[in-house]
Scaffold this motif. Structure first.
Motif, short mmCIF file in Angstrom:
data_model
loop_
_atom_site.label_atom_id
_atom_site.label_comp_id
_atom_site.label_asym_id
_atom_site.label_seq_id
_atom_site.Cartn_x
_atom_site.Cartn_y
_atom_site.Cartn_z
N LYS A 166 52.06 64.62 60.59
CA LYS A 166 52.00 64.59 62.01
C LYS A 166 52.29 63.40 62.91
O LYS A 166 52.33 62.38 62.15
CB LYS A 166 50.91 65.17 62.65
N GLU A 167 53.11 63.45 64.03
CA GLU A 167 53.50 62.45 64.72
C GLU A 167 52.23 61.48 64.80
O GLU A 167 51.30 61.91 65.40
CB GLU A 167 54.31 62.77 65.95
N GLY A 168 52.32 60.08 65.07
CA GLY A 168 51.15 59.13 65.08
C GLY A 168 50.35 59.03 63.81
O GLY A 168 49.45 58.08 64.01
N GLN A 169 50.77 59.90 62.81
CA GLN A 169 49.98 59.72 61.60
C GLN A 169 50.36 58.27 60.77
O GLN A 169 51.30 57.98 60.65
CB GLN A 169 50.15 60.88 60.69
N LYS A 170 49.00 57.67 60.34
CA LYS A 170 49.08 56.38 59.46
C LYS A 170 49.85 56.94 58.15
O LYS A 170 49.30 57.96 57.42
CB LYS A 170 47.96 55.84 59.32
N VAL A 171 50.88 56.30 57.94
CA VAL A 171 51.62 56.34 56.51
C VAL A 171 51.88 55.12 55.75
O VAL A 171 51.89 54.21 56.30
CB VAL A 171 52.89 57.51 56.46
N TRP A 172 52.50 55.35 54.56
CA TRP A 172 52.90 54.20 53.68
C TRP A 172 54.41 54.51 53.31
O TRP A 172 54.53 55.60 53.11
CB TRP A 172 52.18 53.75 52.84
N VAL A 173 55.27 53.37 53.43
CA VAL A 173 56.62 53.71 53.05
C VAL A 173 57.08 52.82 51.83
O VAL A 173 56.54 51.71 51.80
CB VAL A 173 57.77 53.57 54.16
N ALA A 174 57.39 53.48 50.49
CA ALA A 174 57.78 52.79 49.55
C ALA A 174 59.17 52.66 49.23
O ALA A 174 59.98 53.79 49.20
CB ALA A 174 56.97 53.40 48.59
N VAL A 175 59.59 51.58 48.83
CA VAL A 175 61.16 51.41 48.36
C VAL A 175 61.12 50.49 47.08
O VAL A 175 60.62 49.35 47.15
CB VAL A 175 62.13 50.82 49.59
N ARG A 176 61.62 50.95 46.10
CA ARG A 176 61.97 50.13 44.96
C ARG A 176 62.80 48.89 45.16
O ARG A 176 63.80 49.29 45.82
CB ARG A 176 62.38 51.17 43.66
N PRO A 177 62.46 47.95 44.49
CA PRO A 177 63.67 46.78 44.49
C PRO A 177 65.01 47.11 44.28
O PRO A 177 65.88 46.56 45.00
CB PRO A 177 63.06 45.75 43.41
N GLU A 178 65.19 47.90 43.22
CA GLU A 178 66.50 48.24 42.83
C GLU A 178 67.47 48.94 43.86
O GLU A 178 68.67 49.07 43.84
CB GLU A 178 66.80 48.91 41.48
N LYS A 179 66.72 49.50 44.72
CA LYS A 179 67.24 50.52 45.80
C LYS A 179 67.85 49.64 46.88
O LYS A 179 68.59 50.13 47.72
CB LYS A 179 66.34 51.63 46.37
N LEU A 180 67.25 48.63 47.07
CA LEU A 180 67.56 47.59 48.25
C LEU A 180 68.97 46.88 47.71
O LEU A 180 69.16 46.46 46.66
CB LEU A 180 66.75 46.43 48.34
N VAL A 181 69.91 46.94 48.83
CA VAL A 181 71.26 46.14 48.58
C VAL A 181 71.14 44.92 49.65
O VAL A 181 70.48 44.82 50.83
CB VAL A 181 72.25 47.11 49.21
N ILE A 182 71.44 43.57 48.83
CA ILE A 182 71.30 42.41 49.53
C ILE A 182 72.48 42.15 50.17
O ILE A 182 73.65 42.20 49.24
CB ILE A 182 70.67 41.32 48.44
N ASN A 183 72.89 41.67 51.37
CA ASN A 183 73.90 41.52 52.13
C ASN A 183 74.10 40.00 52.73
O ASN A 183 73.06 39.80 53.50
CB ASN A 183 74.32 42.52 53.09
N LYS A 184 74.97 39.22 52.32
CA LYS A 184 75.05 38.08 53.20
C LYS A 184 75.93 38.13 54.36
O LYS A 184 75.61 37.29 55.40
CB LYS A 184 75.88 37.05 52.38
N ASP A 185 76.70 39.02 54.65
CA ASP A 185 77.32 39.56 55.69
C ASP A 185 76.65 40.14 56.69
O ASP A 185 75.45 40.85 56.40
CB ASP A 185 78.77 40.20 55.57
N ALA A 186 76.95 40.16 57.98
CA ALA A 186 76.33 40.38 59.18
C ALA A 186 76.32 42.19 58.91
O ALA A 186 77.29 42.57 58.41
CB ALA A 186 76.92 40.38 60.34
N VAL A 187 75.34 42.72 59.16
CA VAL A 187 75.32 44.54 59.15
C VAL A 187 74.84 44.83 60.55
O VAL A 187 74.00 44.21 61.15
CB VAL A 187 74.30 44.78 58.14
N ALA A 188 75.63 46.08 60.84
CA ALA A 188 75.18 46.65 62.16
C ALA A 188 73.70 47.02 62.21
O ALA A 188 73.05 47.49 61.19
CB ALA A 188 76.20 48.00 62.44
#
Length: 379
Positions: A288-310
């Motif tokens: 529901k809107e306003g509900q407290k939640v947690w977001v999980a993201v695995r390290p290998e799913k993240l892309v590391i960028n040195k250049d600017a990103v929109a």
């Protein structure tokens, strides 16, 4: 096991198939302490099933109840359709391989493996045939006359396995079977164990605290904590679709963010993190809107960028605080403006010194990830 495996290889999805092991509302108490708390679990013929959890979670107690070494306080255990209540260990269609291996030091490999058959009164010719067959299967035929102290750790492990299998149990229970081996040998033995189980078609149930071992070996995994089963699923389901913060944090590494739901539609959910980060999940969920939640993201799913990103959702700005070079991949610890550390990994496809885009200490970077990589958790 891949999610696209044929249905006949996933019997737990077929309601017409009767489970080989049925654990129904089983509790085990030691005085006032509850080691296993009202567990329900079905395991199917031919599975290599793992009980995974930390020390004291109840996994070994559950295994010992299956073997008959511990009595059930309440509930029922069925193996191959038979209620195990009151049936002693030596009358169960089960054998158990202990972490210590428990080999007889004064006996040869051959006599260690033959011991159980002799106790059962199996004819000598049949004993010789079965021992030879199983030693050849575990590639120890040439070591039959050696004693345990003349073998390596991996060879002793295979002797213990041969001794457990030679009696042709319907169910083999393995308590931390690879715990005494070094990392390289453990990885090699995992695949040998899988191949052997597939050849024999025997149901294996493994107790382990090693997440990587459970992920490699298993058709399915039961994640346990404090005497309860938190989640059951295939390795892919457990890792990619955890149902709780406990499972997400216990299996592998994860970046966890707290926030509140700002929009919930049929095809997406948005979450505003407590640090101001906006998260976009590309599917609807029962929140529901306003509900407290947690977001999980695995390290290998993240892309590391040195250049600017929109600018947009699913991105974090920070500075590279530390780098761990692991050979085939590198681990980057990125410090956000809030001071929080987020971890990401990247494969070392080319040598870092040959890459102009190589990320270094103190670089300003942006971390981004796909909406499908975001897992929303409510507990």
């Amino acid at each position: 096991m891949p999610l696209d495996t044929k249905i006949e290889d996933r019997p737990w999805l077929d309601s017409s198939i009767e489970p080989f092991i049925k654990i129904q509302n089983v509790t085990k108490k030691f005085g006032a302490f509850t080691a296993v708390d009202r567990i329900d679990l079905n395991v199917y013929q031919g599975e290599l099933f793992s009980l995974l959890g930390g020390s004291g979670c109840g996994k070994t107690t559950l295994l010992r109840m299956l073997a008959g070494f511990e009595e059930v306080t309440s509930g029922h255990i069925f193996i191959d359709g038979q209620d195990m209540a009151g049936i002693p260990p030596y009358e169960r269609p089960v054998n158990m391989m202990f972490q210590s291996y428990a080999l007889f030091p004064h006996m040869t490999v051959e006599k260690n493996v033959a011991y159980g058959l002799k106790r059962d009164g199996v004819p000598k010719l049949e004993i010789a045939s079965r021992v030879t067959e199983i030693l050849d299967m575990v590639e120890l035929g040439q070591f039959a006359s050696r004693k345990p102290h003349q073998l390596s750790g991996g060879q002793r492990q295979r002797v213990a396995l041969a001794r457990a299998l030679v009696k042709k149990p319907k169910l083999l229970l393995l308590d931390e079977p690879l715990g005494a081996l070094d990392k390289r040998l453990r990885e090699q033995t995992q695949f040998e164990l899988m191949d052997l189980q597939e050849q024999l078609g025997i149901t294996f149930m493994v107790v382990t605290h090693d997440q990587e071992e459970a992920m490699t070996l298993s058709t399915r995994i039961a994640v346990m904590d404090q005497g309860d089963i938190i989640q059951i699923g295939t390795p892919t389901e457990i890792y990619e679709y955890p149902e709780s913060r406990f499972t997400a944090g216990f299996i592998g590494n994860v970046n966890m963010f707290e926030g509140r739901v700002t929009n919930n539609s049929a095809d997406h959910v948005t979450v505003q993190g407590t640090d101001g980060t906006e998260f976009y999940i590309d599917h609807g969920q029962n929140v529901k809107e306003g509900q407290k939640v947690w977001v999980a993201v695995r390290p290998e799913k993240l892309v590391i960028n040195k250049d600017a990103v929109a600018a947009g959702p699913n991105q974090l700005l920070g500075t590279v605080d530390d780098i761990g070079y692991m050979g085939n991949h590198s681990i980057y610890r990125v410090k956000l403006a809030s001071g929080r550390i987020v971890q990401t990994t990247a494969q070392n496809i080319v040598r870092p010194k040959d890459a102009e885009w190589a990320v270094d200490w103190d670089d300003k970077v942006t971390l981004t990830w796909e909406p499908s990589a975001t897992v929303l958790l409510t507990k």
